[in-house]
Scaffold this motif. Structure first.
Motif, PDB file in Angstrom:
ATOM      1  N   SER A  41       0.812  -1.220   0.000  1.00 20.25           N
ATOM      2  CA  SER A  41       0.000   0.000   0.000  1.00 20.25           C
ATOM      3  C   SER A  41       0.848   1.274   0.000  1.00 20.25           C
ATOM      4  O   SER A  41       0.341   2.362  -0.263  1.00 20.25           O
ATOM      5  CB  SER A  41      -0.949   0.004   1.198  1.00 20.25           C
ATOM      6  OG  SER A  41      -0.193   0.012   2.400  1.00 20.25           O
ATOM      7  N   GLU A  42       2.141   1.149   0.286  1.00 22.95           N
ATOM      8  CA  GLU A  42       3.049   2.300   0.335  1.00 22.95           C
ATOM      9  C   GLU A  42       3.853   2.470  -0.960  1.00 22.95           C
ATOM     10  O   GLU A  42       4.708   3.333  -1.057  1.00 22.95           O
ATOM     11  CB  GLU A  42       4.015   2.142   1.515  1.00 22.95           C
ATOM     12  CG  GLU A  42       3.310   2.100   2.851  1.00 22.95           C
ATOM     13  CD  GLU A  42       4.204   1.663   4.000  1.00 22.95           C
ATOM     14  OE1 GLU A  42       3.986   2.184   5.115  1.00 22.95           O
ATOM     15  OE2 GLU A  42       5.104   0.820   3.802  1.00 22.95           O
ATOM     16  N   ILE A  43       3.556   1.638  -1.957  1.00 23.73           N
ATOM     17  CA  ILE A  43       4.306   1.646  -3.219  1.00 23.73           C
ATOM     18  C   ILE A  43       3.389   2.066  -4.363  1.00 23.73           C
ATOM     19  O   ILE A  43       2.266   1.588  -4.484  1.00 23.73           O
ATOM     20  CB  ILE A  43       4.894   0.252  -3.499  1.00 23.73           C
ATOM     21  CG1 ILE A  43       5.852  -0.139  -2.370  1.00 23.73           C
ATOM     22  CG2 ILE A  43       5.595   0.211  -4.854  1.00 23.73           C
ATOM     23  CD1 ILE A  43       6.270  -1.585  -2.400  1.00 23.73           C
ATOM     24  N   ILE A  99       8.165   5.233 -13.143  1.00 28.11           N
ATOM     25  CA  ILE A  99       8.437   5.925 -11.883  1.00 28.11           C
ATOM     26  C   ILE A  99       7.924   5.059 -10.735  1.00 28.11           C
ATOM     27  O   ILE A  99       6.737   4.766 -10.659  1.00 28.11           O
ATOM     28  CB  ILE A  99       7.767   7.319 -11.851  1.00 28.11           C
ATOM     29  CG1 ILE A  99       8.227   8.151 -13.052  1.00 28.11           C
ATOM     30  CG2 ILE A  99       8.069   8.022 -10.530  1.00 28.11           C
ATOM     31  CD1 ILE A  99       7.388   9.370 -13.324  1.00 28.11           C
ATOM     32  N   ILE A 100       8.847   4.672  -9.864  1.00 27.44           N
ATOM     33  CA  ILE A 100       8.498   3.860  -8.703  1.00 27.44           C
ATOM     34  C   ILE A 100       8.698   4.728  -7.460  1.00 27.44           C
ATOM     35  O   ILE A 100       9.783   5.266  -7.241  1.00 27.44           O
ATOM     36  CB  ILE A 100       9.380   2.606  -8.602  1.00 27.44           C
ATOM     37  CG1 ILE A 100       9.230   1.753  -9.872  1.00 27.44           C
ATOM     38  CG2 ILE A 100       9.030   1.800  -7.343  1.00 27.44           C
ATOM     39  CD1 ILE A 100      10.240   0.623  -9.961  1.00 27.44           C
ATOM     40  N   THR A 101       7.629   4.866  -6.660  1.00 26.57           N
ATOM     41  CA  THR A 101       7.689   5.656  -5.434  1.00 26.57           C
ATOM     42  C   THR A 101       7.297   4.767  -4.265  1.00 26.57           C
ATOM     43  O   THR A 101       6.271   4.090  -4.316  1.00 26.57           O
ATOM     44  CB  THR A 101       6.725   6.857  -5.509  1.00 26.57           C
ATOM     45  OG1 THR A 101       7.004   7.606  -6.681  1.00 26.57           O
ATOM     46  CG2 THR A 101       6.847   7.747  -4.292  1.00 26.57           C
ATOM     47  N   ALA A 102       8.120   4.785  -3.235  1.00 31.25           N
ATOM     48  CA  ALA A 102       7.815   4.073  -1.997  1.00 31.25           C
ATOM     49  C   ALA A 102       7.803   5.116  -0.881  1.00 31.25           C
ATOM     50  O   ALA A 102       8.772   5.847  -0.709  1.00 31.25           O
ATOM     51  CB  ALA A 102       8.861   3.003  -1.728  1.00 31.25           C
ATOM     52  N   ASP A 103       6.696   5.190  -0.154  1.00 27.98           N
ATOM     53  CA  ASP A 103       6.536   6.273   0.808  1.00 27.98           C
ATOM     54  C   ASP A 103       5.848   5.781   2.074  1.00 27.98           C
ATOM     55  O   ASP A 103       4.714   5.321   2.034  1.00 27.98           O
ATOM     56  CB  ASP A 103       5.718   7.398   0.168  1.00 27.98           C
ATOM     57  CG  ASP A 103       5.612   8.636   1.038  1.00 27.98           C
ATOM     58  OD1 ASP A 103       6.280   8.713   2.085  1.00 27.98           O
ATOM     59  OD2 ASP A 103       4.852   9.542   0.659  1.00 27.98           O
ATOM     60  N   LYS A 104       6.558   5.880   3.190  1.00 22.86           N
ATOM     61  CA  LYS A 104       5.966   5.593   4.505  1.00 22.86           C
ATOM     62  C   LYS A 104       5.447   6.912   5.052  1.00 22.86           C
ATOM     63  O   LYS A 104       6.096   7.546   5.879  1.00 22.86           O
ATOM     64  CB  LYS A 104       7.009   4.985   5.441  1.00 22.86           C
ATOM     65  CG  LYS A 104       7.352   3.553   5.125  1.00 22.86           C
ATOM     66  CD  LYS A 104       8.157   2.978   6.270  1.00 22.86           C
ATOM     67  CE  LYS A 104       8.410   1.519   6.075  1.00 22.86           C
ATOM     68  NZ  LYS A 104       7.245   0.670   6.241  1.00 22.86           N
ATOM     69  N   SER A 105       4.319   7.350   4.565  1.00 20.86           N
ATOM     70  CA  SER A 105       3.784   8.668   4.938  1.00 20.86           C
ATOM     71  C   SER A 105       3.370   8.748   6.395  1.00 20.86           C
ATOM     72  O   SER A 105       3.169   9.833   6.920  1.00 20.86           O
ATOM     73  CB  SER A 105       2.610   9.032   4.029  1.00 20.86           C
ATOM     74  OG  SER A 105       1.636   8.021   4.087  1.00 20.86           O
ATOM     75  N   SER A 106       3.268   7.616   7.054  1.00 23.26           N
ATOM     76  CA  SER A 106       2.884   7.630   8.468  1.00 23.26           C
ATOM     77  C   SER A 106       4.033   8.076   9.371  1.00 23.26           C
ATOM     78  O   SER A 106       3.829   8.403  10.522  1.00 23.26           O
ATOM     79  CB  SER A 106       2.405   6.241   8.893  1.00 23.26           C
ATOM     80  OG  SER A 106       3.454   5.301   8.718  1.00 23.26           O
ATOM     81  N   ILE A 129       9.763  -7.673  -2.848  1.00 28.44           N
ATOM     82  CA  ILE A 129      10.279  -7.408  -4.196  1.00 28.44           C
ATOM     83  C   ILE A 129       9.143  -6.968  -5.109  1.00 28.44           C
ATOM     84  O   ILE A 129       8.159  -7.686  -5.287  1.00 28.44           O
ATOM     85  CB  ILE A 129      10.979  -8.643  -4.792  1.00 28.44           C
ATOM     86  CG1 ILE A 129      12.179  -9.018  -3.924  1.00 28.44           C
ATOM     87  CG2 ILE A 129      11.418  -8.377  -6.233  1.00 28.44           C
ATOM     88  CD1 ILE A 129      12.873 -10.292  -4.330  1.00 28.44           C
ATOM     89  N   LEU A 130       9.301  -5.765  -5.649  1.00 29.21           N
ATOM     90  CA  LEU A 130       8.365  -5.259  -6.642  1.00 29.21           C
ATOM     91  C   LEU A 130       8.865  -5.711  -8.004  1.00 29.21           C
ATOM     92  O   LEU A 130      10.033  -5.528  -8.339  1.00 29.21           O
ATOM     93  CB  LEU A 130       8.303  -3.729  -6.604  1.00 29.21           C
ATOM     94  CG  LEU A 130       7.511  -3.067  -7.724  1.00 29.21           C
ATOM     95  CD1 LEU A 130       6.022  -3.345  -7.575  1.00 29.21           C
ATOM     96  CD2 LEU A 130       7.781  -1.572  -7.756  1.00 29.21           C
ATOM     97  N   GLU A 131       7.979  -6.297  -8.784  1.00 29.96           N
ATOM     98  CA  GLU A 131       8.321  -6.747 -10.126  1.00 29.96           C
ATOM     99  C   GLU A 131       7.403  -6.049 -11.111  1.00 29.96           C
ATOM    100  O   GLU A 131       6.183  -6.175 -11.019  1.00 29.96           O
ATOM    101  CB  GLU A 131       8.168  -8.269 -10.208  1.00 29.96           C
ATOM    102  CG  GLU A 131       8.700  -8.876 -11.464  1.00 29.96           C
ATOM    103  CD  GLU A 131       8.632 -10.393 -11.433  1.00 29.96           C
ATOM    104  OE1 GLU A 131       9.691 -11.030 -11.435  1.00 29.96           O
ATOM    105  OE2 GLU A 131       7.501 -10.929 -11.405  1.00 29.96           O
ATOM    106  N   THR A 171      -1.698  -0.713 -11.097  1.00 27.71           N
ATOM    107  CA  THR A 171      -2.254  -1.209  -9.840  1.00 27.71           C
ATOM    108  C   THR A 171      -1.512  -2.458  -9.389  1.00 27.71           C
ATOM    109  O   THR A 171      -1.293  -3.377 -10.173  1.00 27.71           O
ATOM    110  CB  THR A 171      -3.757  -1.541 -10.007  1.00 27.71           C
ATOM    111  OG1 THR A 171      -4.411  -0.393 -10.510  1.00 27.71           O
ATOM    112  CG2 THR A 171      -4.376  -1.970  -8.702  1.00 27.71           C
ATOM    113  N   LEU A 172      -1.152  -2.480  -8.098  1.00 27.18           N
ATOM    114  CA  LEU A 172      -0.554  -3.677  -7.500  1.00 27.18           C
ATOM    115  C   LEU A 172      -1.674  -4.567  -6.984  1.00 27.18           C
ATOM    116  O   LEU A 172      -2.599  -4.067  -6.337  1.00 27.18           O
ATOM    117  CB  LEU A 172       0.368  -3.309  -6.345  1.00 27.18           C
ATOM    118  CG  LEU A 172       1.633  -2.533  -6.703  1.00 27.18           C
ATOM    119  CD1 LEU A 172       2.373  -2.116  -5.439  1.00 27.18           C
ATOM    120  CD2 LEU A 172       2.532  -3.349  -7.584  1.00 27.18           C
ATOM    121  N   PRO A 173      -1.601  -5.884  -7.239  1.00 32.90           N
ATOM    122  CA  PRO A 173      -2.663  -6.773  -6.739  1.00 32.90           C
ATOM    123  C   PRO A 173      -2.644  -6.883  -5.237  1.00 32.90           C
ATOM    124  O   PRO A 173      -1.675  -6.622  -4.591  1.00 32.90           O
ATOM    125  CB  PRO A 173      -2.355  -8.105  -7.405  1.00 32.90           C
ATOM    126  CG  PRO A 173      -1.009  -8.016  -7.984  1.00 32.90           C
ATOM    127  CD  PRO A 173      -0.611  -6.570  -8.010  1.00 32.90           C
TER     128      PRO A 173
END
Length: 130
Positions: free
Chosen positions: A59-61, A71-78, A109-111, A128-130
């Motif tokens: 949910s953070e990717i 563009i790949i973004t990973a964010d721990k907004s919490s 691992i994001l693929e 969308t990620l499953p």
């Protein structure tokens, strides 16, 4: 009658040269250290981008394709600091938006799979990620 955009075929020799240069570029190693590690692979059917994101939940990717970019973004907004936000932009030598792009996230691992033959929507969009 609506005219279709003239979609250019992919120059596979150019992509092969790009992959070779990308993997040998010392700046990509620096990005691996400061953001997150990515690896590029090629099969007969697709190009594969793998990103090592084991400290993030799916949910953070976010995966976004824009013209020739992934563009790949990973964010721990919490978290209170912005230290947990990481971004990698991979510039391709062809219009990524014209290819079918799918993604999955398993065991950190994001693929991201970019089809060589199946056509995509032809517009910028989130995957969308499953």
């Amino acid at each position: 009658m609506k005219s279709k955009k003239n979609i250019q075929p992919i120059d596979f020799d150019l992509v092969e040269k790009w992959l070779e240069n990308y993997c040998l570029d010392p700046l990509t190693t620096q990005d691996d250290l400061t953001q997150f590690r990515i690896d590029l692979y090629e099969t007969d059917q697709e190009w594969i981008v793998e990103a090592l994101l084991n400290e993030y939940n799916s949910s953070e990717i976010k995966v976004f394709i824009e013209e020739k970019k992934l563009i790949i973004t990973a964010d721990k907004s919490s978290t209170p600091s912005n230290q947990q936000k990481r971004v990698r932009i991979i510039q391709f030598p062809f219009q990524v938006i014209n290819q079918k792009v799918t993604a999955n996230y398993i065991n950190g691992i994001l693929e991201v799979l970019i089809s060589k033959s199946e056509k995509g929507l032809g517009k910028n969009c989130f995957i969308t990620l499953p």
